[in-house]
Design a protein around this motif. Sequence first.
Motif, PDB file in Angstrom:
ATOM      1  N   LEU A 179      16.205  10.947  64.966  1.00  0.00           N
ATOM      2  CA  LEU A 179      15.513  11.323  66.166  1.00  0.00           C
ATOM      3  C   LEU A 179      14.370  11.541  66.358  1.00  0.00           C
ATOM      4  O   LEU A 179      12.921  11.594  66.006  1.00  0.00           O
ATOM      5  N   GLY A 180      14.786  13.077  65.937  1.00  0.00           N
ATOM      6  CA  GLY A 180      13.390  14.010  65.016  1.00  0.00           C
ATOM      7  C   GLY A 180      12.512  13.164  63.759  1.00  0.00           C
ATOM      8  O   GLY A 180      11.618  13.350  64.498  1.00  0.00           O
ATOM      9  N   LEU A 181      13.309  13.084  62.853  1.00  0.00           N
ATOM     10  CA  LEU A 181      12.382  11.967  62.395  1.00  0.00           C
ATOM     11  C   LEU A 181      11.858  11.255  62.836  1.00  0.00           C
ATOM     12  O   LEU A 181      10.234  11.151  62.391  1.00  0.00           O
ATOM     13  N   LEU A 182      11.950  10.261  63.566  1.00  0.00           N
ATOM     14  CA  LEU A 182      11.073   9.510  63.830  1.00  0.00           C
ATOM     15  C   LEU A 182      10.118   9.095  64.815  1.00  0.00           C
ATOM     16  O   LEU A 182       8.569   9.332  64.825  1.00  0.00           O
ATOM     17  N   ILE A 183       9.802  11.008  65.666  1.00  0.00           N
ATOM     18  CA  ILE A 183       9.250  11.281  66.190  1.00  0.00           C
ATOM     19  C   ILE A 183       8.128  11.533  65.187  1.00  0.00           C
ATOM     20  O   ILE A 183       6.770  11.732  65.857  1.00  0.00           O
ATOM     21  N   LEU A 184       8.379  12.418  64.363  1.00  0.00           N
ATOM     22  CA  LEU A 184       7.199  12.886  63.472  1.00  0.00           C
ATOM     23  C   LEU A 184       7.132  12.130  62.756  1.00  0.00           C
ATOM     24  O   LEU A 184       5.287  11.998  62.538  1.00  0.00           O
ATOM     25  N   GLN A 185       7.512  10.892  62.392  1.00  0.00           N
ATOM     26  CA  GLN A 185       6.754   9.866  61.511  1.00  0.00           C
ATOM     27  C   GLN A 185       6.044   9.459  62.618  1.00  0.00           C
ATOM     28  O   GLN A 185       4.089   8.421  62.226  1.00  0.00           O
TER      29      GLN A 185
END
Lengths: 295, 319
Positions: free
Chosen positions: A127-133
């Motif tokens: 989820l963190g990755l998705l937000i960062l992206q």
Amino acid sequence: MATRLGPTSAGPTRASALVSYRTRQTVEVWILRIILIALVLVSLFPTIYVVLYSLKGGSPSLYSSTLIPQRLTLDNYAKLLRGQFPIWVRNSLVLGAGVALIQVSLATFAAYAFSRLRFPGRKFGILGLLILQTLPVFAAIVAIFRVFSVLGLLNTLTGVIILLGLGGSAGGVWLLKNFMDSVPRDLDEAAYMDGATVWQTFRRVLLPLVVPMLVVQVITTFIGVYNEYIMVSILLSDPQKYPLGIGVRSFSAGFATNWTTFCAAATLGSFPFLILFFVSQRFLVEGLMRGAIKG
Amino acid sequence: MAVNTAPTPTRPLNPTGAPKRPRNYQPLAWLYLAPVLISTFVLTVLPFLYTFYIAFTNYSLFHYNEFEWVGFENFREIFSAGSGFLPVMGWTVTWMILATAFNIISGMLLAMMLSHPRLRERTVYRTLLIIPWALPFILTVQVWAGILNNQGPLNQILGMVGIPTVKWLQGITSARASLLMMNLWLSYPFFMTICLAALTAIPRELYEAADIDGASGWARFRYITYPFMLSALTPLLIMQLSFQFGNAGVIVLLTNGLPLAYPGSQYGATDTLATFAYKLVYSLRDYGLAAAYSIIIFIVISGLTITNSLVTGAFSEAD
């Protein structure tokens, strides 16, 4: 085509219905053709225009009295190659290649962990990755500007490579993880059974299978860096350090004096991408599909 | 490498003889994650936290080395009357919704046109129509700036058919329309491609069944195509909204936020929150205020992203 028309064993009424169905489809398809050809022409207009103007002789101005150049020449290209253009090309290559190689190699390791290994916080990490992206990088530009100015990294290509390459390394993880998920797990299982370690499985089994995807990812990242305007324009201020896209702004802003030179630059600066794009398109679309479409 | 092959009493590969299936917690994972985690932490998370701090200071061109804590001053300035926040936010939301809607609708229409069963040469159109996507937009947007120039080719063509010169990038409405139009030109190939893929994923039998039942073209669209496309494209739709919300590059390159909203205003009529934050850094050099705007952008975009993963179930599927 005919298979869609259903059973043909029907009586005369059915047959005449079929004929009218066919006529309707013929009319439809011709209307579609006209619309599509018109759309293609409109859509290609900027491209055709720029290529034509890049060859335009005489006045270098945008304010030309005729739409179609009277005299064709290669002078604009010659002028371009004598100026700072080659430096901008070099800068773009250094930036793009540096960022793409750093970003993709770091992301490959992380993607492997997300795709194949178990660790606490894995779900949260995704989820963190998705937000960062989705986060625009420049949400943090003020701090980066400040730190870079203190460290002396402002106005250096190294600074931009560090920022976009290392800082953006999370960007490709999600896509690469999806790629890796599509490689059958049976292969890993078989390797484990033969006593391979995690590293050997990664290095010998998975990596060779995802090389084409990694290449596509490098190309995509390269194109992304090439198109980056906001961050790069804030971090670099010396025209000698500019990548191509920003450097040619000095031409494109000079509608009256440099427009045909800009058109030559835009043509030279776009053509390689057209080729890269069509070479990698199949994989590119496949990858996007996996990220963007559900089910 | 050679060290590993030595017959040291390391753990045997298969202690029980059963295949080793690493199903549980693998500490080794952290080694693979470390490069991305560390670099993301240092270059994305820390800068963001620092930006958060700067938002509460007066860091600017005038307080470049000795800036100080000013509390909520920057936010007070943003939310005070006449600050430009509301009009800029208004256009940002309008832009986000219209750009997304135009992109998705055009992609859907083109995909449906291209999948007409009798259109044999569809690959030709598709290949030609995809070209705007294949060109670097940092250059094509600059080309558009010339095309839309008052004496540029667009007005020349319009002049040939007797339409008087339109000042595309100088009027508020026309500049906004030009931006949306150009953005559509940049984005439709991507959406066309995605929609085509989504269309081909719809089972053929459904349409055949509809044909047998004598369904009209509209009914086929309403009860087969539309629901299928909607469920396939929802994640893309939300991703687009957040992308367009923060999409600053094309706007800065084409209009740079201009024309001014009113004579002497600090912000332009085509400025979004993102381009305005960029201007605050790039030209106005009010870094504290820019940081405060960045935080507002961050909150909106992460809100959209979290909504997206809840709606599409990416979060639960991730396991």
